[in-house]
Design a protein around this motif. Structure first.
Motif, mmCIF file in Angstrom:
data_model
loop_
_atom_site.group_PDB
_atom_site.id
_atom_site.type_symbol
_atom_site.label_atom_id
_atom_site.label_comp_id
_atom_site.label_asym_id
_atom_site.label_seq_id
_atom_site.Cartn_x
_atom_site.Cartn_y
_atom_site.Cartn_z
ATOM 1 N N UNK A 50 0.842 -1.207 0.000
ATOM 2 C CA UNK A 50 0.000 0.000 0.000
ATOM 3 C C UNK A 50 0.879 1.260 0.000
ATOM 4 N N UNK A 51 1.928 1.234 0.824
ATOM 5 C CA UNK A 51 2.862 2.369 0.882
ATOM 6 C C UNK A 51 3.525 2.603 -0.462
ATOM 7 N N UNK A 52 3.952 1.507 -1.111
ATOM 8 C CA UNK A 52 4.606 1.614 -2.421
ATOM 9 C C UNK A 52 3.679 2.312 -3.412
ATOM 10 N N UNK A 53 2.443 1.849 -3.448
ATOM 11 C CA UNK A 53 1.458 2.419 -4.377
ATOM 12 C C UNK A 53 1.251 3.916 -4.109
ATOM 13 N N UNK A 54 1.075 4.249 -2.831
ATOM 14 C CA UNK A 54 0.817 5.654 -2.470
ATOM 15 C C UNK A 54 2.021 6.545 -2.761
ATOM 16 N N UNK A 55 3.222 6.025 -2.502
ATOM 17 C CA UNK A 55 4.434 6.825 -2.721
ATOM 18 C C UNK A 55 4.670 7.110 -4.205
ATOM 19 N N UNK A 56 4.403 6.100 -5.054
ATOM 20 C CA UNK A 56 4.550 6.312 -6.506
ATOM 21 C C UNK A 56 3.500 7.327 -6.972
ATOM 22 N N UNK A 57 2.266 7.167 -6.490
ATOM 23 C CA UNK A 57 1.185 8.093 -6.867
ATOM 24 C C UNK A 57 1.528 9.526 -6.444
ATOM 25 N N UNK A 58 2.175 9.671 -5.272
ATOM 26 C CA UNK A 58 2.511 11.003 -4.755
ATOM 27 C C UNK A 58 3.569 11.692 -5.618
ATOM 28 N N UNK A 59 4.487 10.892 -6.183
ATOM 29 C CA UNK A 59 5.569 11.444 -7.008
ATOM 30 C C UNK A 59 5.059 11.835 -8.402
#
Length: 280
Positions: A50-59
Motif C-alpha cells: 500500500x505504501x509503495x502504491x501511495x508513494x509512486x502516486x505522490x511522485x
C-alpha cells in the motif's frame, strides 16, 4: 523461484508503459495494479505494498508535470526506488577486515538452516583465501555438534565444540579465544535455534553475545514461514543488535516476499540469500 517469478511480473508491468502511446492516469493505475498484485502474490506485507502504491502516486502528478518531461522514465524511476526501499534499510552491512579476527555470531529460529548457512559462509571466505573457522555453541539441539563436525570436515574448515560442556557461553568464549590466538580472520559462531516465546533461550543468546562481543550478528530467516518472520525478527532485534540478515530456502516457497518484507523489522541489510544447495 519466487524472486524470478516476481521479477518477471514486475518487468511485464513496466513494459506496459513502453507499449502505451499516451502515458496517463489509466496507464499508471493499470501498471501499479499489476505490480501490487505481483507483490501480494509473493506474500509481501500488504502495508508495504500500500505504501509503495501511495508513494509512486505522490511522485507522479500528471497535472503538475511539464509537457517535455519523460513521463515513462519518471514512473519507472519512482517504481524502482520504492521496490528498492522494500528490502534496503539504507544501512551498510558490516565489512570484515582482512588480517584481523572478525567474530560473526549467527542467530535464528530452529530449523531455519542456520548451521548449514554458517558452513556456507565459512566456506565462502575460505575460497577467498581468508582463514575461516566455525565454533559450535549450540548445546540445545541434539546432534548439532555432529552436524558442524560433518559439514566442516567435508569443507575442510577448522571447527571447535564440545560433547561434554553444557554452557554455550563457555564453548563460545573458549573457541573464539583459541581461534583468535591462532590468527583466524573469520570466526563464525553458531548458536542454538530459538523462538521468541522461549525466554531462557533468548537470555542465553544475549549472554553469548555479551561474552564474545561479536563484530556482526547475522539473523538467519527462513523464507518458507513468510510474514510470520516479522514478529520473530522484531523479537530478535529487541534482544540483540542484529547487523545483517541471510534469507534461506528462498527457492522453496511462494512466500519468499513475506520474508523479504519482514527484513524491514530488523532494519538490517540482506547480505546473502540461500537457495538450497548454494548461496547466491
Amino acid at each position: 523461484m519466487v524472486l524470478a517469478d516476481l521479477g518477471r511480473k514486475i518487468t511485464t508491468a513496466l513494459q506496459s508503459l513502453s507499449r502505451a502511446t499516451i502515458i496517463n492516469e489509466d496507464v499508471l493505475n493499470s501498471m501499479l495494479k499489476q505490480i501490487c498484485a505481483a507483490l501480494l502474490e509473493a506474500d509481501v506485507n500488504i502495508r508495504l505494498v500500500k505504501n509503495l502504491r501511495e508513494n509512486v502516486r505522490a511522485v507522479i502528478d500528471f497535472d503538475e508535470m511539464a509537457g517535455g518531461l519523460n513521463k515513462r522514465r519518471m514512473i519507472q524511476s519512482a517504481v524502482f526506488k520504492e521496490l528498492v526501499k522494500l528490502v534496503d534499510p539504507g544501512v551498510k552491512p558490516y565489512q570484515p577486515v582482512k588480517g584481523k579476527p572478525n567474530v560473526i555470531m549467527f542467530v535464528g529460529l530452529q530449523g531455519s538452516g542456520k548451521t548449514t548457512t554458517c558452513t556456507k559462509l565459512a566456506y565462502h571466505y575460505l575460497r577467498k583465501n581468508w582463514k575461516s573457522c566455525l565454533v559450535c555453541a549450540d548445546t540445545f539441539r541434539a546432534g548439532a555438534y555432529d552436524q558442524v563436525k560433518q559439514n566442516c570436515t567435508k569443507a575442510r574448515i577448522p571447527f571447535y565444540g564440545s560433547y561434554t560442556e553444557v554452557d554455550p557461553v563457555v564453548i563460545a568464549t573458549t573457541g573464539v579465544e583459541m581461534f583468535k590466538k591462532e590468527g583466524f580472520e573469520m570466526i563464525i559462531v553458531d548458536t542454538s535455534g530459538r523462538h521468541k516465546q522461549e525466554e531462557s533461550l533468548f537470555e542465553e543468546m544475549l549472554a553469548v553475545a555479551n561474552a564474545i562481543k561479536p563484530d556482526n550478528i547475522i539473523f538467519v530467516m527462513d523464507a518458507t514461514i513468510g510474514q510470520a518472520c516479522e514478529g520473530q525478527a522484531r523479537a530478535f532485534k529487541d534482544k540483540v543488535d542484529i547487523g545483517s540478515v541471510i534469507i534461506t530456502k528462498l527457492d522453496g516457497h511462494a512466500k519468499g516476499g513475506g520474508a523479504l518484507s519482514a527484513v524491514a523489522a530488523t532494519q538490517s541489510p540482506i547480505i546473502f540469500i540461500g537457495t538450497g544447495g548454494a548461496h547466491r
